[in-house]
Motif scaffolding. Sequence first.
Motif, PDB file in Angstrom:
ATOM      1  N   ALA A 102      -6.557  -0.129   2.242  1.00 37.31           N
ATOM      2  CA  ALA A 102      -7.016  -1.225   3.099  1.00 37.31           C
ATOM      3  C   ALA A 102      -8.515  -1.106   3.360  1.00 37.31           C
ATOM      4  CB  ALA A 102      -6.242  -1.230   4.417  1.00 37.31           C
ATOM      5  N   ASP A 134       0.830  -1.209   0.000  1.00 37.48           N
ATOM      6  CA  ASP A 134       0.000   0.000   0.000  1.00 37.48           C
ATOM      7  C   ASP A 134       0.863   1.257   0.000  1.00 37.48           C
ATOM      8  OD1 ASP A 134      -2.216  -1.615   0.032  1.00 37.48           O
ATOM      9  OD2 ASP A 134      -2.676  -1.310   2.152  1.00 37.48           O
ATOM     10  N   ARG A 172     -10.400  -2.197   0.167  1.00 38.19           N
ATOM     11  CA  ARG A 172     -10.415  -3.660   0.009  1.00 38.19           C
ATOM     12  C   ARG A 172     -11.359  -4.304   1.018  1.00 38.19           C
ATOM     13  NH1 ARG A 172      -4.792  -2.871  -0.683  1.00 38.19           N
ATOM     14  NH2 ARG A 172      -4.479  -3.484   1.490  1.00 38.19           N
ATOM     15  N   ARG A 173     -11.427  -3.725   2.225  1.00 38.41           N
ATOM     16  CA  ARG A 173     -12.335  -4.271   3.228  1.00 38.41           C
ATOM     17  C   ARG A 173     -13.786  -4.093   2.787  1.00 38.41           C
ATOM     18  NH1 ARG A 173     -11.607  -1.950   9.095  1.00 38.41           N
ATOM     19  NH2 ARG A 173      -9.549  -2.837   8.710  1.00 38.41           N
ATOM     20  N   SER A 226      -3.614   3.855   4.123  1.00 39.34           N
ATOM     21  CA  SER A 226      -4.640   3.076   4.824  1.00 39.34           C
ATOM     22  C   SER A 226      -5.959   3.062   4.063  1.00 39.34           C
ATOM     23  CB  SER A 226      -4.863   3.629   6.230  1.00 39.34           C
ATOM     24  OG  SER A 226      -5.351   4.962   6.179  1.00 39.34           O
TER      25      SER A 226
END
Length: 323
Positions: free
Chosen positions: A107, A75, A110-111, A104
């Motif tokens: 992330a 990332d 993607r979550r 971040s």
Amino acid sequence: MGEWVGETVGPDVWETCRELIPVGSVFAFLAEDRGALFPAEMFADMYPSGNGRPSMPPQILASAVTLQALHGLSDFETVQELRCDLRWKAACGLGLHDMAFDPSLLAYFRRRLSRSARPNRVFEAVREVVKATGVLKGKHRRALDSTVLDDAVATQDTVTQIIAAIRAVIREVPGADQIAAVQCTAHDYTDPGKPRIAWNDEQARADLVDSLVGDALRLLGHLPDQQLGEKAANAVGLLALVAGQDVEPAEDSDGRDGRWRITRGTAYDRLVSTVDGEARHIHKTRTHQQDGYKAHLAIEPETALYTAVTLTPGVGPEHHEAT
């Protein structure tokens, strides 16, 4: 969900530096077709609330994670490319002076994807482009491989699993708390800690396991017949599973007197954690064991394009590479 309003921080890189971007490259393709490949409505279900500050438009994030996967970057490295590389800025629609975003955010994106009804939508969109452009036409070879991905939760021992499963039944099944108050005496299941025993005493550990299994079976046996919702039914099934997977009748028991001990060996297809019910023990070799999943990949070797991916539990012939 943030919306694209056509404004960039500094000059538009694609408009001003188009001749510097390699023709036919994935960067040029995303710069030209990003809007059609990743339209805003494609991600609307991932942002159900209309409240809060505008987020980074998902078209930019989808383009970024596509390039990230293609180049195998972290990332942090991905954001550095977005800040410093004209090709990445053009592909994702950033201006020359745009500093991108905090790593971040990738992330979080993607979550959102993984928890949505269509977690593979980015892969599916790219696959449709591959099909429409015909880049794999006539290429019939595929390289197949798999790798083990470690699970993100801690592997739980028998004691931890049984206690967690009993707590879940007490929490989710109507009336189970009253039954547990009478039938479950091996541990205070309102106590978040482990049972207070001499853990270095083998006999004390054996007695605890015996008592916990007894609690689990009595709780299951005294639950009333009733229609259960999904969470409650799953909790009951999980308790039945963990209460039986690691234990066997005591050495001098006929299996009917309610005395149990830890099984000598590891049960096939053993649940390793009540937090993640699909992770499994995986042996890459006789001496090397991991807990997690198997990721299976199919790649066209000349173009290095992924043509299929899937994630499976790590055990069982149905999850073997050949299958």
